[in-house]
Motif scaffolding. Structure first.
Motif, PDB file in Angstrom:
ATOM      1  N   ALA A 133      -8.900   4.056  61.489  1.00  0.00           N
ATOM      2  CA  ALA A 133     -10.181   4.070  60.768  1.00  0.00           C
ATOM      3  C   ALA A 133     -10.331   5.319  59.906  1.00  0.00           C
ATOM      4  CB  ALA A 133     -11.314   4.012  61.773  1.00  0.00           C
ATOM      5  N   ASP A 134      -9.587   6.377  60.235  1.00  0.00           N
ATOM      6  CA  ASP A 134      -9.917   7.673  59.684  1.00  0.00           C
ATOM      7  C   ASP A 134      -8.677   8.463  59.268  1.00  0.00           C
ATOM      8  OD1 ASP A 134     -11.829   9.397  58.975  1.00  0.00           O
ATOM      9  OD2 ASP A 134     -12.229  10.206  60.962  1.00  0.00           O
ATOM     10  N   GLU A 135      -8.186   8.224  58.075  1.00  0.00           N
ATOM     11  CA  GLU A 135      -6.999   8.951  57.622  1.00  0.00           C
ATOM     12  C   GLU A 135      -7.402  10.067  56.680  1.00  0.00           C
ATOM     13  OE1 GLU A 135      -3.395   7.361  56.847  1.00  0.00           O
ATOM     14  OE2 GLU A 135      -3.414   6.270  58.733  1.00  0.00           O
ATOM     15  N   ASN A 136      -6.664  11.145  56.721  1.00  0.00           N
ATOM     16  CA  ASN A 136      -6.941  12.281  55.837  1.00  0.00           C
ATOM     17  C   ASN A 136      -6.663  11.870  54.383  1.00  0.00           C
ATOM     18  OD1 ASN A 136      -7.067  14.661  54.460  1.00  0.00           O
ATOM     19  ND2 ASN A 136      -5.646  15.758  55.768  1.00  0.00           N
ATOM     20  N   PRO A 137      -7.699  11.919  53.504  1.00  0.00           N
ATOM     21  CA  PRO A 137      -7.498  11.463  52.122  1.00  0.00           C
ATOM     22  C   PRO A 137      -6.833  12.509  51.225  1.00  0.00           C
ATOM     23  CG  PRO A 137      -9.766  12.178  52.420  1.00  0.00           C
ATOM     24  CD  PRO A 137      -9.087  12.332  53.749  1.00  0.00           C
ATOM     25  N   LEU A 138      -6.684  13.745  51.712  1.00  0.00           N
ATOM     26  CA  LEU A 138      -6.160  14.823  50.858  1.00  0.00           C
ATOM     27  C   LEU A 138      -4.637  14.819  50.793  1.00  0.00           C
ATOM     28  CD1 LEU A 138      -8.434  17.844  51.896  1.00  0.00           C
ATOM     29  CD2 LEU A 138      -8.867  16.070  50.199  1.00  0.00           C
ATOM     30  N   THR A 139      -4.121  15.192  49.622  1.00  0.00           N
ATOM     31  CA  THR A 139      -2.669  15.361  49.478  1.00  0.00           C
ATOM     32  C   THR A 139      -2.284  16.687  50.135  1.00  0.00           C
ATOM     33  OG1 THR A 139      -2.872  16.596  47.412  1.00  0.00           O
ATOM     34  CG2 THR A 139      -2.719  14.187  47.225  1.00  0.00           C
ATOM     35  N   ASP A 140      -0.985  16.911  50.325  1.00  0.00           N
ATOM     36  CA  ASP A 140      -0.518  18.176  50.920  1.00  0.00           C
ATOM     37  C   ASP A 140      -0.967  19.369  50.083  1.00  0.00           C
ATOM     38  OD1 ASP A 140       0.632  16.858  52.992  1.00  0.00           O
ATOM     39  OD2 ASP A 140       2.685  16.975  52.242  1.00  0.00           O
ATOM     40  N   ARG A 141      -0.915  19.224  48.765  1.00  0.00           N
ATOM     41  CA  ARG A 141      -1.291  20.328  47.873  1.00  0.00           C
ATOM     42  C   ARG A 141      -2.791  20.617  47.971  1.00  0.00           C
ATOM     43  NH1 ARG A 141       1.054  24.706  45.718  1.00  0.00           N
ATOM     44  NH2 ARG A 141       1.877  24.182  43.692  1.00  0.00           N
ATOM     45  N   GLU A 142      -3.605  19.564  48.034  1.00  0.00           N
ATOM     46  CA  GLU A 142      -5.057  19.754  48.168  1.00  0.00           C
ATOM     47  C   GLU A 142      -5.387  20.436  49.502  1.00  0.00           C
ATOM     48  OE1 GLU A 142      -6.106  15.816  45.462  1.00  0.00           O
ATOM     49  OE2 GLU A 142      -6.225  15.699  47.641  1.00  0.00           O
ATOM     50  N   LEU A 143      -4.662  20.039  50.520  1.00  0.00           N
ATOM     51  CA  LEU A 143      -4.842  20.641  51.844  1.00  0.00           C
ATOM     52  C   LEU A 143      -4.470  22.122  51.803  1.00  0.00           C
ATOM     53  CD1 LEU A 143      -5.762  19.554  54.550  1.00  0.00           C
ATOM     54  CD2 LEU A 143      -3.398  19.038  55.119  1.00  0.00           C
ATOM     55  N   GLU A 144      -3.380  22.413  51.107  1.00  0.00           N
ATOM     56  CA  GLU A 144      -2.916  23.806  50.959  1.00  0.00           C
ATOM     57  C   GLU A 144      -3.989  24.653  50.266  1.00  0.00           C
ATOM     58  OE1 GLU A 144       1.328  25.804  49.528  1.00  0.00           O
ATOM     59  OE2 GLU A 144       0.779  23.818  48.808  1.00  0.00           O
ATOM     60  N   VAL A 145      -4.582  24.109  49.192  1.00  0.00           N
ATOM     61  CA  VAL A 145      -5.639  24.819  48.452  1.00  0.00           C
ATOM     62  C   VAL A 145      -6.827  25.073  49.381  1.00  0.00           C
ATOM     63  CG1 VAL A 145      -7.357  24.592  46.598  1.00  0.00           C
ATOM     64  CG2 VAL A 145      -4.962  23.982  46.157  1.00  0.00           C
ATOM     65  N   LEU A 146      -7.239  24.050  50.124  1.00  0.00           N
ATOM     66  CA  LEU A 146      -8.414  24.197  50.988  1.00  0.00           C
ATOM     67  C   LEU A 146      -8.148  25.179  52.139  1.00  0.00           C
ATOM     68  CD1 LEU A 146     -11.314  23.320  51.204  1.00  0.00           C
ATOM     69  CD2 LEU A 146     -10.609  21.424  52.637  1.00  0.00           C
ATOM     70  N   GLU A 147      -6.911  25.206  52.621  1.00  0.00           N
ATOM     71  CA  GLU A 147      -6.569  26.170  53.678  1.00  0.00           C
ATOM     72  C   GLU A 147      -6.676  27.600  53.156  1.00  0.00           C
ATOM     73  OE1 GLU A 147      -2.801  24.695  55.063  1.00  0.00           O
ATOM     74  OE2 GLU A 147      -3.747  23.459  56.600  1.00  0.00           O
ATOM     75  N   LEU A 148      -6.287  27.805  51.897  1.00  0.00           N
ATOM     76  CA  LEU A 148      -6.402  29.144  51.295  1.00  0.00           C
ATOM     77  C   LEU A 148      -7.868  29.509  51.082  1.00  0.00           C
ATOM     78  CD1 LEU A 148      -3.408  28.973  48.787  1.00  0.00           C
ATOM     79  CD2 LEU A 148      -3.545  30.358  50.856  1.00  0.00           C
ATOM     80  N   VAL A 149      -8.688  28.523  50.719  1.00  0.00           N
ATOM     81  CA  VAL A 149     -10.138  28.750  50.591  1.00  0.00           C
ATOM     82  C   VAL A 149     -10.683  29.171  51.965  1.00  0.00           C
ATOM     83  CG1 VAL A 149     -12.381  27.639  50.186  1.00  0.00           C
ATOM     84  CG2 VAL A 149     -10.469  27.142  48.663  1.00  0.00           C
ATOM     85  N   ALA A 150     -10.239  28.465  53.002  1.00  0.00           N
ATOM     86  CA  ALA A 150     -10.700  28.768  54.368  1.00  0.00           C
ATOM     87  C   ALA A 150     -10.271  30.165  54.809  1.00  0.00           C
ATOM     88  CB  ALA A 150     -10.166  27.715  55.343  1.00  0.00           C
ATOM     89  N   ASP A 151      -9.150  30.640  54.261  1.00  0.00           N
ATOM     90  CA  ASP A 151      -8.675  31.999  54.567  1.00  0.00           C
ATOM     91  C   ASP A 151      -9.475  33.070  53.824  1.00  0.00           C
ATOM     92  OD1 ASP A 151      -6.751  31.100  56.289  1.00  0.00           O
ATOM     93  OD2 ASP A 151      -5.124  31.135  54.824  1.00  0.00           O
TER      94      ASP A 151
END
Length: 199
Positions: A133-151
């Protein structure tokens, strides 16, 4: 005799689990660890049949430890309070044979260990439902960007680290917010943490 190592950072839970499993005629708890790093060391030293571990532990998480133990003969079972799809997906990739929730009845725990020893995989039913029901919609690159934002990195620092233009970073962030249907970066980070989608 099924030889078991348990890794759990809450000492009371660790002791209770050890006592519970040692009551079973066909099981023996041969080692106990308080974190993922200790779990890896104990598995390499004691070579148990099963390593049962929590996810959120210091030094190394249960998922990081499971990834390292993938190459060994030890079967890993995750026992956690977190029914998060992202954690479950990572656990599957790490080759864990079981993913159980701590609120399951205690007699199910021993049965699950026996099932895993007989070659079956045992996953909490609610996770199987969520997985589809619940898959991550983000690409690896989008995830990478958001992880850096979180940092705590700003747009320019992210652009420098990923060797892309600041405009491209802004485009990624805009796409991330759209895909997650959130208003700002904080909400995006919160959603990914809640679903366990951060790597």
């Amino acid at each position: 005799m099924i030889r078991i190592v348990i890794a759990e950072d809450q000492r009371m839970v660790l002791g209770a689990l050890g006592s519970l499993l040692n009551l079973e005629d066909d099981m023996e708890v041969v080692g106990m660890a308080n974190n993922g790093q200790e779990a890896i060391s104990l598995v390499k030293e004691l070579q148990p049949d099963i390593c049962m571990m929590d996810i959120e532990m210091p030094l190394k998480t249960g998922l990081e430890a499971a990834e390292e133990l993938k190459k060994t003969d030890c079967k890993v079972i995750i026992l956690t309070t977190f029914a998060r799809t992202g954690y479950f997906q990572r656990a599957l990739k790490a080759g864990v044979k079981g993913y159980l929730l701590k609120d399951s009845p205690s007699d199910e725990l021993a049965d699950s260990i026996r099932s895993v020893m007989s070659g079956k995989r045992v996953y909490a039913p609610e996770l199987m439902d969520d997985l589809y029901a619940d898959e991550n919609p983000l690409t690896d690159r989008e995830l990478e960007v958001l992880e850096l934002v979180a940092d705590g990195k700003n747009t320019k620092e992210i652009a420098d680290e990923l060797r892309i233009k600041t405009g491209t970073v802004r485009n990624y962030i805009s796409t991330i917010l759209d895909k997650l249907e959130v208003k700002n970066r904080i909400e995006a980070i919160t959603q990914l943490k809640e679903k366990g989608w951060f790597k």
